[in-house]
Design a protein around this motif. Sequence first.
Motif, PDB file in Angstrom:
ATOM      1  N   SER A  49       3.615  51.438  11.090  1.00  0.00           N
ATOM      2  CA  SER A  49       4.039  52.005   9.818  1.00  0.00           C
ATOM      3  C   SER A  49       3.029  51.603   8.746  1.00  0.00           C
ATOM      4  N   LEU A  50       3.098  52.248   7.602  1.00  0.00           N
ATOM      5  CA  LEU A  50       2.201  51.879   6.519  1.00  0.00           C
ATOM      6  C   LEU A  50       2.400  50.425   6.099  1.00  0.00           C
ATOM      7  N   ASP A  51       3.643  49.964   6.080  1.00  0.00           N
ATOM      8  CA  ASP A  51       3.895  48.586   5.688  1.00  0.00           C
ATOM      9  C   ASP A  51       3.314  47.614   6.709  1.00  0.00           C
ATOM     10  N   GLU A  52       3.374  47.981   7.997  1.00  0.00           N
ATOM     11  CA  GLU A  52       2.767  47.127   9.020  1.00  0.00           C
ATOM     12  C   GLU A  52       1.249  47.103   8.884  1.00  0.00           C
ATOM     13  N   ALA A  83      -0.310  47.454   6.087  1.00  0.00           N
ATOM     14  CA  ALA A  83      -0.544  46.616   4.910  1.00  0.00           C
ATOM     15  C   ALA A  83      -0.537  45.143   5.295  1.00  0.00           C
ATOM     16  N   GLY A  84       0.393  44.755   6.141  1.00  0.00           N
ATOM     17  CA  GLY A  84       0.451  43.368   6.583  1.00  0.00           C
ATOM     18  C   GLY A  84      -0.784  42.957   7.367  1.00  0.00           C
ATOM     19  N   ALA A 140       2.812  55.155   0.382  1.00  0.00           N
ATOM     20  CA  ALA A 140       3.870  55.633   1.272  1.00  0.00           C
ATOM     21  C   ALA A 140       4.873  56.519   0.542  1.00  0.00           C
ATOM     22  N   VAL A 175       0.253  49.786  -1.033  1.00  0.00           N
ATOM     23  CA  VAL A 175       0.523  50.652   0.114  1.00  0.00           C
ATOM     24  C   VAL A 175       1.900  51.296  -0.030  1.00  0.00           C
ATOM     25  N   GLY A 176       2.837  50.594  -0.672  1.00  0.00           N
ATOM     26  CA  GLY A 176       4.149  51.188  -0.913  1.00  0.00           C
ATOM     27  C   GLY A 176       4.070  52.420  -1.792  1.00  0.00           C
ATOM     28  N   HIS A 212       0.808  44.983  -0.390  1.00  0.00           N
ATOM     29  CA  HIS A 212       2.004  45.683   0.090  1.00  0.00           C
ATOM     30  C   HIS A 212       2.508  46.677  -0.958  1.00  0.00           C
TER      31      HIS A 212
END
Length: 214
Positions: free
Chosen positions: A177-180, A182-183, A98, A94-95, A91
């Motif tokens: 989203s990028l965070d999704e 990443a998950g 982002a 990827v943060g 995460h």
Amino acid sequence: MSTRTRMPDRRRQIEDAASALFSGRGYAATTMRDIAGALDLQGGSLYAHVTYKESLLAAIVDEAAERFHAAVRPLAEGPGGAAERLRAMIHAHVGVLAGGLERASVYLYEWRFLGQERRERIAHSRAAYQAMFEQVIAEGQNSGEFDPRADPKLAAIFVLSAVNALPRWHRPGGPLSLDEVAGRYADLFLGGLDPADPDRGTTPTPAPSHRRTP
């Protein structure tokens, strides 16, 4: 405070324009004239801030490398189980993407255009960054969280290759989203390291041939 955070506005604007061009058309295909044109600057005005193109590439790559290390190292070296830390590291990685997809893309794909000394320094930095993922995966194997048959180096290359491809295909406003993403990636990757499947890692038995023998 890092000297990067005190960067003059004009220098930041120049680096932003260079990042967009380097990531969009490639470092080799971008000229100083292109960068000046993107900022509506005369060539002489640009050279008052930047003496040569590689210095821009080096600044962009150095800053991105610092950001990746600063985001991931505390998690890799921090408390918690290996699976928990590895998920957080994915995460965090990827943060950073982002936070600046164009700059991250330049770091990931254009760094090889640096001169030899700078290129070797960045190669060492990238190897040290990958080693943090390898170490956490190895710790997970030792603790029984991860399949002991997995190769930590290959596993680290696998996950970093997957997340590093995001600047190539992810578009803001898409379904995830990028965070999704990443998950989802973390779920897939950690599932692949799950030691519960006794058949994982074994060589499959070849299917019988249906050809007639002579």
